[in-house]
Design a protein around this motif. Structure first.
Motif, short mmCIF file in Angstrom:
data_model
loop_
_atom_site.label_atom_id
_atom_site.label_comp_id
_atom_site.label_asym_id
_atom_site.label_seq_id
_atom_site.Cartn_x
_atom_site.Cartn_y
_atom_site.Cartn_z
N LYS A 672 0.82 -1.21 0.00
CA LYS A 672 0.00 0.00 0.00
C LYS A 672 0.86 1.27 0.00
CE LYS A 672 -4.24 1.85 2.00
NZ LYS A 672 -3.93 3.10 2.61
N GLU A 673 2.08 1.17 0.52
CA GLU A 673 2.99 2.32 0.45
C GLU A 673 3.28 2.68 -1.00
OE1 GLU A 673 6.58 1.64 2.66
OE2 GLU A 673 5.52 1.39 4.56
N LYS A 674 3.37 1.67 -1.86
CA LYS A 674 3.65 1.91 -3.28
C LYS A 674 2.41 2.37 -4.04
CE LYS A 674 6.34 -0.37 -5.89
NZ LYS A 674 6.86 -1.45 -6.76
N PHE A 675 1.25 1.80 -3.65
CA PHE A 675 0.00 2.10 -4.37
C PHE A 675 -1.08 2.47 -3.35
CE2 PHE A 675 2.42 -0.89 -6.97
CZ PHE A 675 2.51 -0.19 -8.16
N PRO A 676 -0.98 3.67 -2.77
CA PRO A 676 -1.89 4.04 -1.68
C PRO A 676 -3.35 4.19 -2.10
CG PRO A 676 -0.52 5.91 -2.34
CD PRO A 676 0.01 4.71 -3.06
N GLU A 677 -3.61 4.34 -3.41
CA GLU A 677 -4.99 4.56 -3.86
C GLU A 677 -5.64 3.29 -4.42
OE1 GLU A 677 -6.59 7.44 -3.30
OE2 GLU A 677 -4.73 7.98 -2.28
N ASP A 678 -4.97 2.16 -4.31
CA ASP A 678 -5.53 0.91 -4.86
C ASP A 678 -6.62 0.38 -3.92
OD1 ASP A 678 -6.04 -1.78 -5.57
OD2 ASP A 678 -4.08 -1.93 -6.53
N PRO A 679 -7.88 0.30 -4.38
CA PRO A 679 -8.96 -0.13 -3.49
C PRO A 679 -8.83 -1.58 -3.03
CG PRO A 679 -9.76 0.09 -5.74
CD PRO A 679 -8.37 0.65 -5.73
N SER A 680 -8.18 -2.44 -3.85
CA SER A 680 -7.99 -3.84 -3.44
C SER A 680 -7.05 -3.93 -2.25
CB SER A 680 -7.43 -4.66 -4.61
OG SER A 680 -8.35 -4.70 -5.67
N LEU A 681 -6.01 -3.12 -2.27
CA LEU A 681 -5.07 -3.10 -1.14
C LEU A 681 -5.76 -2.56 0.12
CD1 LEU A 681 -1.90 -1.86 -3.03
CD2 LEU A 681 -2.22 -4.11 -2.02
N MET A 682 -6.60 -1.53 -0.06
CA MET A 682 -7.36 -1.01 1.08
C MET A 682 -8.26 -2.09 1.67
SD MET A 682 -8.64 2.60 -0.55
CE MET A 682 -7.50 3.83 -1.18
N ASP A 683 -8.90 -2.86 0.78
CA ASP A 683 -9.79 -3.93 1.23
C ASP A 683 -9.02 -4.99 2.01
OD1 ASP A 683 -12.08 -5.65 1.39
OD2 ASP A 683 -11.33 -6.75 -0.34
#
Length: 759
Positions: A672-683
Motif C-alpha cells: 500500500k505504500e507503493k500504491f496508496p490509492e488501490d482499493p484492493s489493497l485497502m480492502d
C-alpha cells in the motif's frame, strides 16, 4: 639534632600547604576573571570552560556559578542554566535575584505553582520588587487570571510610572478583558511617555490590526519608522504588516531596508529569506540564506534554516549534508535532530525516525514539533493508535499547531471516530478559517455521520476557497451520488473532469453513471478518449483499460474483455484488478485448465516469471486450493519482492486461512505504500485489521475502498462484518443487505442472512 630537623620539616610542609591554598584561591579568581573577559567579548563557550575550571577548584564558588549561569543563558542552554541557578539557590536561599531567575525558568517550563511560590516569597520580603511583580503578573496571565494580572500591572504603573513597559502590559491585559477603550488609552499613554520609543507604537499598531483598523495601524508604524529610521526591528514590523495586507512589494522594500540598516547582521537576511520563501521566490530565498551563512559560517541556527530550505524544496542531498555537519558538531541539537527525523520519514524509514525523535523527546519532553513528527512517523508505519497519542501530545503542547491538529483529525477520520474528527476540525477552522484540507476533512466527517447539509456547506466552501481545484466539485458529486441525485452528481463530476481531465476519480464516476443509465457506448467513448489523453501515462492507462474490460464483461463480450484486461497488464503489470478479471473470465468460459496448462508451459521455461505465477495463484485461489495459490504468490514475490498484487493476495489468504497475521499486515502495508490509492489493497488491509480485532482501522480502510468500488460485494461484506463486530448495528445491517442486493449468490450469503436475522 633530630628534633630540630623534624621541626623544620613540619614547618616547611605547613608553608607549602599554605602556599598551595593560596595558589588555589588565586587560580579560581583568575579563571573567573578570564571567564568574565570572554563574556564581554561574546565568546560564551570559552567563558564556560574558564568558569568550569574555577568550579573544579571550588564547586561552591557562587561568583563563578552566577557568571556560568549567564553564559548558559547566552548560549540558549536553558537546561544547564536552570541547573546552575538551582545550585546557587541551594547555596544562597536568600538571594532574591537567583530565586527570581529560578521562578522564571519554572514559569517557562509551565510549572506555574512552583514559580508562583518563589515569586510570592520574594514579594513577601520586598513588596515593591518590580521584577517579582512582573513575574507574578505574567503567571496570572498564563493562568488566564486577567483581572488579577491587571491589578498587578496597575501597581507596577504606580511603581514604575516613567517606564512604558507596565502600560504596554496593562493595555494587553485590558484587551483580553474586553476593556477596549481603556486599553487604547493606556497604550496611548505609553506613547506620550516616550514618543520616540518603538515598542509602544508597535503594540498600539497590533491593537489597531486586531480591531481591523489598518489605516490607524499603518500610521503608528510609519510614525515609528519616522522616529527611528535606522532601527531594523521597526522596518521588520512594517514589512510584516504589509505582508499581512498582501502588499508584497511594500513588504519587500521594508525587509530590504533592514539589510541596508544592518548589513553585517544575519537577522535581516534571514527575515528576507523567509519572505522570499513565503512568496515562492526560492532563488532569492537561497541567496539570502547564503549571505547570512557567509556572515556567520559556524552559526548552527542558520545552517539548520538552510537545511530546512533545502528539505522543503526537495534538495535532499544538500539538506542531508548540512544536517550531518550540524550533528557532527552538535550531536544533541534538537531542531536538527527533528529535521533528520522528518528526512527519515520522507525516505521511507519511519522506524529510524521514531528512534531519532524519541531521543529529542527524552531531552526536551515539551518539544511539540518532535511529538508531531513522531506521530507522523508512527502513522506512516501503520501504528495509528500510537500515532494518535503522539500527535495529541503535540496539540496539547501547542494548541494552535495547524499541521498537528490536521493530522489528529485525519487519524480520527481513518478510525471512524467521526464526532472527534468533527470537533477537532471545527476547532482548527476557528483558528485557520482558510485551511482547505480542514474544510475537506470536515465535509467528509459530516457526510460520514449523514449530516448531508453540513457536508454540502463545507464542499461549497472548498469551491469558494479554490474555484480552480476540482476536489470541491468532485466531493459534491460524491455527496449527490450518495443521496441518489444522479443528474446533479454527474454535473459536478463533469465540472471536476473539465478542470483536470487526467484525474481518474471523476472520470471513473462518470463512466459508472453512464453504465447505470445503460449508456454503454457513451462509457466506451469516454474510455477511448481518456486513453488518448493518457498516452504518456501507462499506469493510468492500465486503470482505464481495466475499466473498459469491466464494461465489456458486463456486456458478455468476452473476447473484447480479455483483450482489454491484457492491455491493462501490458500497461501496468503491478495492477491487481486485471489479473483477477482474467481469472474470472477463464472460470466463466470454463477455460481454467487450458489457462493453467499455458502458464505451466511458461513456468517450465522460466520458473521466476512473475505474471505467470500471479495468474496461477489467482486461478488456484478461485478453484479453492489456497495452499497451491499461496505457493505461486510466494514464488512471484521471490522473483520480485515489490510485486504488490502477489503481496496483496498472499496477505489476504494468510488472514483468511488463519495464517500469520503479522506477516499479512507487513505484506499489505508495504504494497500500500507503493500504491496508496488501490482499493484492493485497502480492502485487504482492512480485512487484516478486522482479523486482528482492530475494527476502527478496518472500517477506515474498507470505507476508503468502498468509495472507489462502491458495488463490490466483498468489500461491502468486509465492512459489514467490521461494523457488526464493533457493535454499530445500523451500519452493519446496511452494508450486509447491500451484499445480498449486489450478489444474491455471494459465497457468504448464508452467514449474512444469519447475522441479519440475529440483529
Amino acid at each position: 639534632m633530630n628534633y630540630v630537623k623534624k621541626v623544620l620539616i613540619v614547618a616547611m610542609i605547613a608553608l607549602i600547604s599554605l602556599a598551595g591554598c593560596k595558589s588555589d584561591a588565586e587560580k579560581k579568581v583568575a579563571h573567573l576573571e578570564k571567564g568574565k573577559a570572554f563574556m564581554e567579548k561574546g565568546e560564551y563557550k570559552s567563558a564556560e570552560l574558564e568558569l568550569k575550571n574555577a568550579l573544579q577548584i571550588d564547586p561552591k564558588y557562587v561568583d563563578a556559578l552566577k557568571v556560568l549561569g549567564e553564559s548558559y543563558m547566552k548560549l540558549g542552554d536553558a537546561k544547564n542554566a536552570y541547573r546552575v541557578y538551582n545550585t546557587i539557590g541551594g547555596l544562597m536561599p536568600e538571594d532574591v535575584d537567583t530565586q527570581l531567575k529560578l521562578a522564571t525558568f519554572l514559569m517557562l517550563g509551565k510549572q506555574t505553582e512552583e514559580a508562583r511560590k518563589k515569586a510570592e516569597a520574594v514579594i513577601f520580603k520586598e513588596p515593591s520588587n518590580v521584577d517579582a511583580l512582573y513575574l507574578l503578573a505574567g503567571l496570572q496571565e498564563q493562568d488566564e487570571k486577567f483581572s488579577e494580572a491587571a491589578k498587578l500591572y496597575e501597581r507596577l504603573v504606580e511603581l514604575d510610572a516613567n517606564n512604558t513597559k507596565p502600560f504596554l502590559n496593562l493595555g494587553r491585559v485590558l484587551i483580553k478583558l474586553g476593556k477596549i477603550d481603556e486599553a487604547e488609552q493606556t497604550l496611548k499613554k505609553a506613547i506620550t511617555l516616550d514618543p520616540k520609543a518603538v515598542s509602544p507604537r508597535l503594540v498600539l499598531s497590533s491593537f489597531y490590526i486586531a480591531k481591523r483598523m489598518p489605516d490607524a495601524a499603518e500610521a503608528e508604524l510609519l510614525a515609528a519608522v519616522a522616529n527611528n529610521p535606522d532601527t531594523a526591528d521597526v522596518q521588520i514590523a512594517l514589512g510584516n504588516f504589509y505582508l499581512m495586507l498582501r502588499k508584497p512589494d511594500k513588504a519587500e522594500a521594508a525587509y530590504l531596508k533592514t539589510i541596508e540598516i544592518e548589513p553585517n547582521k544575519t537577522k535581516p537576511y534571514l527575515i528576507a529569506a523567509g519572505f522570499y520563501e513565503a512568496t515562492a521566490k526560492n532563488d532569492l530565498a537561497l541567496t539570502m540564506y547564503q549571505k547570512a551563512l557567509a556572515l556567520a559560517p559556524e552559526d548552527i541556527g542558520i545552517k539548520n534554516a538552510l537545511a530546512m530550505y533545502y528539505f522543503k524544496n526537495k534538495k535532499f542531498e544538500e539538506s542531508e549534508k548540512l544536517i550531518s555537519e550540524i550533528l557532527e558538531k552538535r550531536p544533541n541539537h534538537n531542531p536538527t535532530r527533528v529535521l533528520k527525523g522528518e528526512m527519515l520519514i520522507v525516505k521511507g524509514k519511519p522506524e529510524e525516525a521514531v528512534s531519532m525523535l524519541d531521543l529529542v523527546i527524552n531531552d526536551e519532553p515539551n518539544f511539540a514539533r518532535a511529538h508531531y513528527f513522531r506521530g507522523l512517523a508512527l502513522y506512516a508505519k501503520g501504528d495509528a493508535r500510537m500515532a494518535k497519542a503522539s500527535v495529541a501530545k503535540a496539540v496539547e503542547l501547542a494548541p494552535r499547531y495547524e499541521k498537528a491538529k490536521l493530522l489528529l483529525s485525519e487519524i480520527h477520520l481513518k478510525e471512524r471516530n467521526l464526532a472527534l474528527a468533527q470537533k477537532e476540525l471545527e476547532s482548527l477552522l476557528e483558528i485557520f478559517p482558510a485551511n482547505y484540507q480542514a474544510s475537506l476533512y470536515l465535509g467528509n466527517a459530516y457526510l460520514g455521520q449523514k449530516k448531508v447539509e453540513e457536508a454540502r456547506a463545507q464542499y461549497k466552501r472548498l469551491i469558494q476557497l479554490a474555484p480552480d481545484n476540482p476536489t470541491g466539485e468532485h466531493r459534491m458529486g460524491v455527496l449527490e451520488r450518495l443521496t441518489g441525485k444522479m443528474d446533479a452528481a454527474k454535473d459536478h463530476f463533469e465540472k471536476a473532469h473539465a478542470m483536470n481531465p487526467k484525474w481518474l476519480e471523476p472520470f471513473t464516476q462518470l463512466v459508472l453513471i453512464d453504465l447505470m443509465n445503460k449508456e454503454v457506448d457513451r462509457a466506451l467513448e469516454r474510455c477511448d478518449a481518456q486513453l488518448t489523453l493518457l498516452a504518456e501515462t501507462p499506469i493510468a492507462q492500465g486503470v482505464v483499460h481495466n475499466l473498459k474490460g469491466r464494461i465489456y464483461l458486463s456486456q458478455k463480450k468476452y473476447t473484447e474483455a480479455e483483450a482489454a484486461f491484457k492491455a491493462a497488464l501490458a500497461a501496468n503489470d503491478n495492477y491487481l484488478q486485471p489479473y483477477l478479471a482474467l481469472a474470472r473470465l477463464y472460470l466463466i468460459n470454463k477455460e481454467e485448465d487450458r489457462a493453467i496448462a499455458q502458464y505451466k508451459e511458461i513456468l517450465e521455461k522460466n520458473p521466476n516469471q512473475v505474471q505467470a505465477n500471479m495468474s496461477m495463484g489467482i486461478i488456484y485461489e478461485m478453484k479453492k486450493q489456497p495452499d497451491i495459490a499461496m505457493d505461486h504468490y510466494r514464488k512471484a514475490l521471490a522473483a520480485n519482492p515489490d510485486f504488490s498484487p502477489a503481496a496483496n493476495n498472499l496477505a489476504y489468504n494468510l488472514a483468511e486461512g488463519g495464517g500469520d497475521l503479522n506477516e499479512a499486515l507487513s505484506l499489505v502495508q508495504k504494497a500500500k505504500e507503493k500504491f496508496p490509492e488501490d482499493p484492493s489493497l485497502m480492502d485487504t488491509l482492512g480485512w487484516v485489521y478486522y482479523k486482528k480485532g482492530l475494527y476502527d482501522s478496518a472500517i477506515a480502510e474498507l470505507t476508503d475502498s468502498l468509495e472507489k468500488i462502491p458495488d463490490n460485494p466483498s468489500v461491502n461484506y468486509h465492512l459489514g462484518m467490521a461494523y457488526y463486530k464493533k457493535g454499530e448495528i445500523d451500519d452493519a445491517k446496511a452494508a450486509l443487505k447491500k451484499v445480498l442486493e449486489l450478489s444474491p449468490d455471494f459465497e457468504k450469503a448464508d452467514e449474512i442472512k444469519g447475522i441479519l436475522a440475529e440483529i
